[in-house]
Write an enzyme that holds these catalytic residues in place. Structure first.
Site, PDB file in Angstrom:
ATOM      1  CD  GLU A  31       8.921  13.511  36.928  1.00 27.80           C
ATOM      2  OE1 GLU A  31       9.682  13.588  37.887  1.00 27.80           O
ATOM      3  OE2 GLU A  31       8.164  14.434  36.588  1.00 27.80           O
ATOM      4  CD1 TRP A  32       9.524   5.259  37.974  1.00 29.10           C
ATOM      5  CD2 TRP A  32       7.747   4.616  36.743  1.00 29.10           C
ATOM      6  NE1 TRP A  32       8.916   4.202  38.629  1.00 29.10           N
ATOM      7  CE2 TRP A  32       7.826   3.796  37.897  1.00 29.10           C
ATOM      8  CE3 TRP A  32       6.716   4.400  35.831  1.00 29.10           C
ATOM      9  CZ2 TRP A  32       6.911   2.783  38.153  1.00 29.10           C
ATOM     10  CZ3 TRP A  32       5.801   3.380  36.082  1.00 29.10           C
ATOM     11  CH2 TRP A  32       5.907   2.592  37.240  1.00 29.10           C
ATOM     12  CG  LEU A  33       6.355  10.787  39.251  1.00 29.56           C
ATOM     13  CD1 LEU A  33       5.102  11.630  39.464  1.00 29.56           C
ATOM     14  CD2 LEU A  33       7.584  11.536  39.742  1.00 29.56           C
ATOM     15  CG  ASP A  82     -11.301  12.756  36.980  1.00 25.87           C
ATOM     16  OD1 ASP A  82     -12.186  12.465  37.801  1.00 25.87           O
ATOM     17  OD2 ASP A  82     -10.921  11.958  36.093  1.00 25.87           O
TER      18      ASP A  82
HETATM   19  P1  ADP Z   1      -5.727   6.602  32.935  1.00 24.00           P
HETATM   20  O1  ADP Z   1      -5.509   7.817  32.070  1.00 24.00           O
HETATM   21  O2  ADP Z   1      -5.895   5.345  32.141  1.00 24.00           O
HETATM   22  O3  ADP Z   1      -6.832   6.786  33.963  1.00 24.00           O
HETATM   23  P2  ADP Z   1      -3.716   7.177  34.963  1.00 24.00           P
HETATM   24  O4  ADP Z   1      -3.031   8.410  34.519  1.00 24.00           O
HETATM   25  O5  ADP Z   1      -4.745   7.318  36.054  1.00 24.00           O
HETATM   26  O6  ADP Z   1      -4.355   6.389  33.719  1.00 24.00           O
HETATM   27  O7  ADP Z   1      -2.597   6.136  35.402  1.00 24.00           O
HETATM   28  C1  ADP Z   1      -2.907   4.814  35.793  1.00 24.00           C
HETATM   29  C2  ADP Z   1      -2.093   4.403  37.013  1.00 24.00           C
HETATM   30  O8  ADP Z   1      -0.704   4.427  36.683  1.00 24.00           O
HETATM   31  C3  ADP Z   1      -2.234   5.386  38.177  1.00 24.00           C
HETATM   32  O9  ADP Z   1      -3.258   5.040  39.050  1.00 24.00           O
HETATM   33  C4  ADP Z   1      -0.872   5.322  38.840  1.00 24.00           C
HETATM   34  O10 ADP Z   1      -0.851   4.328  39.825  1.00 24.00           O
HETATM   35  C5  ADP Z   1       0.066   4.949  37.737  1.00 24.00           C
HETATM   36  N1  ADP Z   1       0.812   6.137  37.253  1.00 24.00           N
HETATM   37  C6  ADP Z   1       0.289   7.221  36.644  1.00 24.00           C
HETATM   38  N2  ADP Z   1       1.231   8.106  36.313  1.00 24.00           N
HETATM   39  C7  ADP Z   1       2.401   7.564  36.702  1.00 24.00           C
HETATM   40  C8  ADP Z   1       3.791   7.998  36.640  1.00 24.00           C
HETATM   41  N3  ADP Z   1       4.127   9.149  36.074  1.00 24.00           N
HETATM   42  N4  ADP Z   1       4.716   7.175  37.138  1.00 24.00           N
HETATM   43  C9  ADP Z   1       4.376   5.981  37.691  1.00 24.00           C
HETATM   44  N5  ADP Z   1       3.116   5.516  37.784  1.00 24.00           N
HETATM   45  C10 ADP Z   1       2.133   6.297  37.303  1.00 24.00           C
END
Ligand code: ADP
Length: 287
Positions: free
Chosen positions: A92-94, A194
């Site tokens: 889901e996009w947040l 984490d």
């Molecule tokens: P990785 O697994 O490469 O560490 P993350 O899950 O930390 O990646 O996601 C990278 C970045 O993307 C996050 O720091 C956040 O800003 C953004 N992000 C993560 N999940 C979402 C989401 N569901 N919707 C919008 N942005 C997100």
């Protein structure tokens, strides 16, 4: 690849989906990430090599476990899979905004509520996962001191010594950790695993969210300790946490041992100055 992913999205959502826009999202440590738009919908997608599908499946299961506590928001996993070239996880996009005192206090309350939610009688999880790109073993165990000594510090020290860390022999580290934690008998809490500041955010609607877990059932103090490792969360977060579930005495002494796990992991991932920091913490554990 993208047409296959679009087809998969249409299948699981039951609505036609055609990608109209794809924008790279920065900030992640491990995966490439995009905002994917089309047919009036927006998603977040992470990509990695096809061999990483298992990690994405574990992340999806972890997000579902967090969501099912109904304590704190996490992005809903929609689908995951692999093509010849890539594996992917669609969430889901947040939309994230900036937090304030109230929303960070709520983050603390929500995390404490998740930690209290129960769900396991032992420490570990149903499957191994990863912490950054390092494997994380989650074999169920009854004794927290043994679990943390063997599966957390022992695992990282063994890896670190293979990478030239020059840390003390793993058996000695395990014995010292068991001794240090011998009186600690926490209830198994569902942990994010984490929880640095990059994995906690506030939506534009003011809802606290946790992202990118390395989930397992463990001592809640391990999550709290990590929030303090790289600069700390706002003070309101800790006040909110303590409103719901005050910390036990002895936490300040234990937190550096819990954070030693992440420092060792950072040495194993990035090398450099983390070696000295880990050596210093190991010396105080073993003195
Ligand atoms: P990785 O697994 O490469 O560490 P993350 O899950 O930390 O990646 O996601 C990278 C970045 O993307 C996050 O720091 C956040 O800003 C953004 N992000 C993560 N999940 C979402 C989401 N569901 N919707 C919008 N942005 C997100």
């Amino acid at each position: 690849m993208w047409p296959d992913i679009a087809k998969h999205i249409a299948q699981v959502t039951g609505e036609a989906f055609e990608i109209s826009d794809r924008t790279s999202v920065g900030g992640g440590c491990i995966n490439a990430a995009y905002c994917l738009k089309g047919s009036g919908q927006t998603f977040f997608i992470k990509l990695n090599a096809p061999t990483q599908l298992e990690n994405f499946a574990a992340e999806a299961q972890a997000l579902k476990a967090i969501i099912s506590t109904q304590a704190i928001k996490a992005p809903r996993p929609i689908c995951w899979g692999a093509t010849d070239q890539q594996s992917y996880l669609l969430l889901e996009w947040l939309e994230f905004g900036s937090g304030n005192r109230q929303t960070w206090a709520q983050m603390g309350r929500d995390l404490a509520t998740m930690h209290r939610a129960g769900g396991a009688e032992r420490f570990g999880w149903d499957r191994p996962n990863t912490i950054g790109a390092t494997p994380q073993i989650n074999t169920w165990g009854d004794n927290w001191a043994d679990f943390f000594a063997e599966q957390r510090l022992g695992f990282q020290v063994r890896l670190g010594n293979r990478r030239g860390g020059g840390f003390p022999p793993v058996d000695q580290v395990i014995a010292a950790t068991q001794n240090f934690l011998r009186d600690r008998r926490p209830q198994p809490s569902l942990l994010h695993g984490d929880l640095w500041s990059g994995n906690a955010a506030i939506t534009t609607a003011g809802e606290p969210v946790i992202l990118d877990p390395a989930l397992y059932f463990g001592d809640r103090e391990a999550d709290l300790a990590m929030t303090e490792l790289f600069g700390g969360f706002p003070a309101a977060f800790y006040q909110g946490y303590e409103e719901v579930w005050p910390l036990d005495s002895g936490y300040p002494q234990r937190k550096s041992i819990y954070n030693l796990y992440h420092v060792l992991n950072h040495f194993n991932l990035f090398g450099g100055g983390y070696r000295n920091q880990a050596q210093h913490l190991l010396r105080s554990l073993m003195s």
